[in-house]
Design a protein around this motif. Structure first.
Motif, PDB file in Angstrom:
ATOM      1  N   LEU A  92     -13.005  13.803  11.187  1.00 23.09           N
ATOM      2  CA  LEU A  92     -12.718  13.275  11.158  1.00 23.09           C
ATOM      3  C   LEU A  92     -12.133  11.965  10.862  1.00 23.09           C
ATOM      4  O   LEU A  92     -11.132  12.379  10.773  1.00 23.09           O
ATOM      5  CB  LEU A  92     -13.766  13.524   9.595  1.00 23.09           C
ATOM      6  N   VAL A  93     -12.390  10.617  10.557  1.00 23.19           N
ATOM      7  CA  VAL A  93     -11.249   9.629  10.069  1.00 23.19           C
ATOM      8  C   VAL A  93     -12.577   8.638   9.206  1.00 23.19           C
ATOM      9  O   VAL A  93     -13.397   8.766   9.487  1.00 23.19           O
ATOM     10  CB  VAL A  93     -11.736   8.401  12.013  1.00 23.19           C
ATOM     11  N   MET A  94     -11.346   8.533   8.259  1.00 18.63           N
ATOM     12  CA  MET A  94     -12.010   7.599   7.277  1.00 18.63           C
ATOM     13  C   MET A  94     -11.270   6.271   7.455  1.00 18.63           C
ATOM     14  O   MET A  94     -10.084   6.041   7.123  1.00 18.63           O
ATOM     15  CB  MET A  94     -12.099   8.325   5.895  1.00 18.63           C
ATOM     16  N   PHE A  95     -11.927   4.533   7.476  1.00 20.95           N
ATOM     17  CA  PHE A  95     -11.760   4.020   7.200  1.00 20.95           C
ATOM     18  C   PHE A  95     -11.796   3.356   6.368  1.00 20.95           C
ATOM     19  O   PHE A  95     -12.226   3.439   5.012  1.00 20.95           O
ATOM     20  CB  PHE A  95     -11.865   3.760   8.489  1.00 20.95           C
ATOM     21  N   SER A  96     -10.463   2.666   5.339  1.00 27.17           N
ATOM     22  CA  SER A  96      -9.859   2.438   4.194  1.00 27.17           C
ATOM     23  C   SER A  96      -9.056   1.164   3.741  1.00 27.17           C
ATOM     24  O   SER A  96      -8.857   0.952   4.800  1.00 27.17           O
ATOM     25  CB  SER A  96      -9.667   3.288   2.980  1.00 27.17           C
ATOM     26  N   ARG A  97      -8.996   0.697   2.883  1.00 23.42           N
ATOM     27  CA  ARG A  97      -8.356  -0.636   2.967  1.00 23.42           C
ATOM     28  C   ARG A  97      -7.516  -0.402   1.535  1.00 23.42           C
ATOM     29  O   ARG A  97      -7.978   0.249   0.273  1.00 23.42           O
ATOM     30  CB  ARG A  97      -9.299  -1.002   2.517  1.00 23.42           C
ATOM     31  N   THR A  98      -6.146  -0.708   1.213  1.00 21.48           N
ATOM     32  CA  THR A  98      -5.625  -0.428   0.163  1.00 21.48           C
ATOM     33  C   THR A  98      -5.908  -0.605  -1.390  1.00 21.48           C
ATOM     34  O   THR A  98      -5.674  -0.180  -1.999  1.00 21.48           O
ATOM     35  CB  THR A  98      -4.429  -0.727   0.266  1.00 21.48           C
ATOM     36  N   GLU A 102     -17.021  -2.521   9.521  1.00 22.91           N
ATOM     37  CA  GLU A 102     -17.465  -3.481   8.404  1.00 22.91           C
ATOM     38  C   GLU A 102     -17.045  -3.514   7.299  1.00 22.91           C
ATOM     39  O   GLU A 102     -16.482  -4.473   6.645  1.00 22.91           O
ATOM     40  CB  GLU A 102     -18.489  -4.344   8.470  1.00 22.91           C
ATOM     41  N   ILE A 103     -16.994  -2.371   5.948  1.00 28.69           N
ATOM     42  CA  ILE A 103     -16.849  -1.925   4.725  1.00 28.69           C
ATOM     43  C   ILE A 103     -16.302  -0.349   4.826  1.00 28.69           C
ATOM     44  O   ILE A 103     -16.390   0.330   5.902  1.00 28.69           O
ATOM     45  CB  ILE A 103     -18.178  -2.044   3.729  1.00 28.69           C
ATOM     46  N   THR A 104     -16.005  -0.569   4.184  1.00 30.70           N
ATOM     47  CA  THR A 104     -15.093   0.332   3.286  1.00 30.70           C
ATOM     48  C   THR A 104     -15.557   1.394   2.421  1.00 30.70           C
ATOM     49  O   THR A 104     -16.131   0.294   1.252  1.00 30.70           O
ATOM     50  CB  THR A 104     -13.231   0.547   3.402  1.00 30.70           C
ATOM     51  N   PRO A 105     -15.171   2.447   2.277  1.00 32.19           N
ATOM     52  CA  PRO A 105     -14.569   3.773   3.428  1.00 32.19           C
ATOM     53  C   PRO A 105     -16.331   3.837   4.207  1.00 32.19           C
ATOM     54  O   PRO A 105     -17.363   3.429   3.832  1.00 32.19           O
ATOM     55  CB  PRO A 105     -14.788   4.900   2.034  1.00 32.19           C
ATOM     56  N   THR A 106     -15.767   3.589   5.466  1.00 32.13           N
ATOM     57  CA  THR A 106     -15.925   4.832   6.431  1.00 32.13           C
ATOM     58  C   THR A 106     -16.046   5.566   6.794  1.00 32.13           C
ATOM     59  O   THR A 106     -14.431   6.022   7.588  1.00 32.13           O
ATOM     60  CB  THR A 106     -16.150   3.271   7.996  1.00 32.13           C
ATOM     61  N   THR A 134      -7.744  12.686   8.523  1.00 30.01           N
ATOM     62  CA  THR A 134      -6.695  11.393   8.970  1.00 30.01           C
ATOM     63  C   THR A 134      -7.752  10.035   8.130  1.00 30.01           C
ATOM     64  O   THR A 134      -9.032   9.611   8.591  1.00 30.01           O
ATOM     65  CB  THR A 134      -6.822  10.658  10.281  1.00 30.01           C
ATOM     66  N   LEU A 135      -6.437   9.019   7.529  1.00 36.47           N
ATOM     67  CA  LEU A 135      -7.184   8.401   6.911  1.00 36.47           C
ATOM     68  C   LEU A 135      -6.565   7.402   7.459  1.00 36.47           C
ATOM     69  O   LEU A 135      -5.220   7.467   7.486  1.00 36.47           O
ATOM     70  CB  LEU A 135      -6.553   8.501   5.094  1.00 36.47           C
ATOM     71  N   MET A 136      -6.986   6.517   7.166  1.00 34.01           N
ATOM     72  CA  MET A 136      -7.609   4.713   8.468  1.00 34.01           C
ATOM     73  C   MET A 136      -6.733   3.971   7.670  1.00 34.01           C
ATOM     74  O   MET A 136      -7.942   3.595   7.172  1.00 34.01           O
ATOM     75  CB  MET A 136      -7.767   4.917  10.111  1.00 34.01           C
ATOM     76  N   ASP A 137      -5.912   3.037   7.339  1.00 34.68           N
ATOM     77  CA  ASP A 137      -5.848   1.507   6.835  1.00 34.68           C
ATOM     78  C   ASP A 137      -5.704   0.771   7.785  1.00 34.68           C
ATOM     79  O   ASP A 137      -5.593  -0.176   8.036  1.00 34.68           O
ATOM     80  CB  ASP A 137      -4.630   1.978   5.911  1.00 34.68           C
ATOM     81  N   VAL A 138      -7.155  -0.250   7.273  1.00 33.01           N
ATOM     82  CA  VAL A 138      -7.815  -1.578   8.905  1.00 33.01           C
ATOM     83  C   VAL A 138      -6.367  -2.595   8.013  1.00 33.01           C
ATOM     84  O   VAL A 138      -6.740  -3.165   8.889  1.00 33.01           O
ATOM     85  CB  VAL A 138      -9.238  -1.654   8.001  1.00 33.01           C
ATOM     86  N   ASP A 139      -6.132  -2.018   6.908  1.00 30.81           N
ATOM     87  CA  ASP A 139      -5.491  -3.439   6.082  1.00 30.81           C
ATOM     88  C   ASP A 139      -4.372  -3.270   7.440  1.00 30.81           C
ATOM     89  O   ASP A 139      -3.574  -4.943   8.094  1.00 30.81           O
ATOM     90  CB  ASP A 139      -5.117  -2.972   4.793  1.00 30.81           C
ATOM     91  N   GLN A 140      -3.618  -2.435   7.604  1.00 29.82           N
ATOM     92  CA  GLN A 140      -2.648  -2.236   8.496  1.00 29.82           C
ATOM     93  C   GLN A 140      -2.553  -1.882  10.386  1.00 29.82           C
ATOM     94  O   GLN A 140      -2.233  -2.696  10.352  1.00 29.82           O
ATOM     95  CB  GLN A 140      -1.666  -1.242   7.900  1.00 29.82           C
ATOM     96  N   ARG A 141      -3.838  -2.212   9.971  1.00 34.62           N
ATOM     97  CA  ARG A 141      -4.422  -2.094  11.662  1.00 34.62           C
ATOM     98  C   ARG A 141      -5.887  -2.388  11.281  1.00 34.62           C
ATOM     99  O   ARG A 141      -6.723  -1.320  12.137  1.00 34.62           O
ATOM    100  CB  ARG A 141      -4.672  -0.281  11.977  1.00 34.62           C
ATOM    101  N   PRO A 142      -6.020  -3.168  11.395  1.00 41.44           N
ATOM    102  CA  PRO A 142      -6.877  -4.236  11.665  1.00 41.44           C
ATOM    103  C   PRO A 142      -7.361  -4.399  13.505  1.00 41.44           C
ATOM    104  O   PRO A 142      -9.000  -4.766  13.292  1.00 41.44           O
ATOM    105  CB  PRO A 142      -6.424  -5.686  11.331  1.00 41.44           C
ATOM    106  N   TYR A 198     -13.849   2.524  -3.974  1.00 44.27           N
ATOM    107  CA  TYR A 198     -14.192   3.533  -3.663  1.00 44.27           C
ATOM    108  C   TYR A 198     -13.990   4.617  -2.840  1.00 44.27           C
ATOM    109  O   TYR A 198     -14.225   5.277  -2.473  1.00 44.27           O
ATOM    110  CB  TYR A 198     -15.308   2.978  -2.943  1.00 44.27           C
ATOM    111  N   CYS A 199     -12.261   3.620  -1.907  1.00 44.06           N
ATOM    112  CA  CYS A 199     -12.157   4.953  -0.935  1.00 44.06           C
ATOM    113  C   CYS A 199     -11.470   6.327  -1.669  1.00 44.06           C
ATOM    114  O   CYS A 199     -11.724   6.949  -0.828  1.00 44.06           O
ATOM    115  CB  CYS A 199     -11.093   4.225   0.375  1.00 44.06           C
ATOM    116  N   ARG A 200     -10.745   5.475  -2.894  1.00 46.16           N
ATOM    117  CA  ARG A 200      -9.912   6.691  -3.617  1.00 46.16           C
ATOM    118  C   ARG A 200     -11.229   7.434  -3.818  1.00 46.16           C
ATOM    119  O   ARG A 200     -10.701   9.160  -4.369  1.00 46.16           O
ATOM    120  CB  ARG A 200      -9.972   6.016  -4.546  1.00 46.16           C
TER     121      ARG A 200
END
Length: 235
Positions: free
Chosen positions: A100-106, A147-151, A130-138, A110-112
């Motif tokens: 599972l991968v969860m895409f989040s933003r800092t 397009e939205i987080t969390p995904t 895995t937690l993937m921060d899309v701000d760090q890996r756009p 809702y991601c928390r």
């Protein structure tokens, strides 16, 4: 009334609408009474259909949802426990092949909320998460269409196969169910038409394909039309 008994419901409904409009126009007692006579006929027709339906369900239990979905409390609890066990066993057996991968933003509150639910899935099913921060890996957000987080996404290891199972916050039971369905679909254990078929429901009442194909695009579909000219009573 004898003539109406041979009419189809759409034809009766049209007549009722016409009589209603006529009665509302002329406003005579006779016209209004005729409208309500038609309404009463439709009510009795529906009641009769319900009665025959009940008999048909008793004589053909495979057509009755109660045969696969008990309504009594203890039976429902037993069925839920059985489905949970099937789902858990299957997901645990797939832990080495999926993650599972969860895409989040800092700044995503809702991601928390979602991340502890993902971690619970890891603890109970043994999957890598895995937690993937899309701000760090756009570039990953663009690559995976996030397009939205969390995904939250199910991915097959060492493969390009993947499937989004949650957009936004999702409860643990729903997350586990979606992961179960997505994994079965990616494995080819079910077809898309069976995506709502739950654990242990294969070949049963809730399996869309239990009695054969339901779509003309299904390669197993039979030739010919169910309502062909040879079945005149269906016209």
């Amino acid at each position: 009334m004898a003539q109406l008994a041979a009419w189809t419901p759409p034809r009766i409904r049209k007549l009722i609408e016409q009589q209603r409009d006529y009665a509302a126009t002329v406003l005579t007692v006779e016209a209004v009474a005729d409208f309500w006579r038609l309404q009463d006929f439709a009510r009795r027709k529906a009641r009769a259909f319900a009665g025959v339906t009940q008999l048909a369900m008793l004589q053909n239990p495979e057509l009755n949802s109660k045969s696969a979905n008990p309504m009594v409390g203890n039976a429902r609890a037993e069925q839920t426990a059985q489905k949970d066990a099937i789902r858990r066993a299957y997901l645990r057996s797939q832990a080495s092949g999926f993650a599972l991968v969860m895409f989040s933003r800092t700044a995503c509150g809702y991601c928390r909320v979602q991340w502890p639910i993902i971690q619970r899935f890891q603890e109970e099913m043994g999957w890598q998460v895995t937690l993937m921060d899309v701000d760090q890996r756009p570039e990953l957000a663009r690559r995976y269409g996030v397009e939205i987080t969390p995904t939250t996404m199910v991915i097959r290891r060492d493969s390009v196969q993947r499937m989004i199972i949650a957009s936004g916050v999702e409860t643990y039971p729903n997350l586990a169910q979606m992961a179960f369905q997505a994994t079965r679909l990616l494995n080819g254990d079910i077809r898309p038409e069976q995506f709502m078929t739950g654990p242990g429901e294969e070949d049963g009442f809730f399996d869309a394909l239990a009695n054969g194909p339901v779509s003309a695009t299904d390669p197993r579909a039979l030739g010919g039309d169910l309502f062909s000219a040879s079945s005149g009573h269906n016209q």
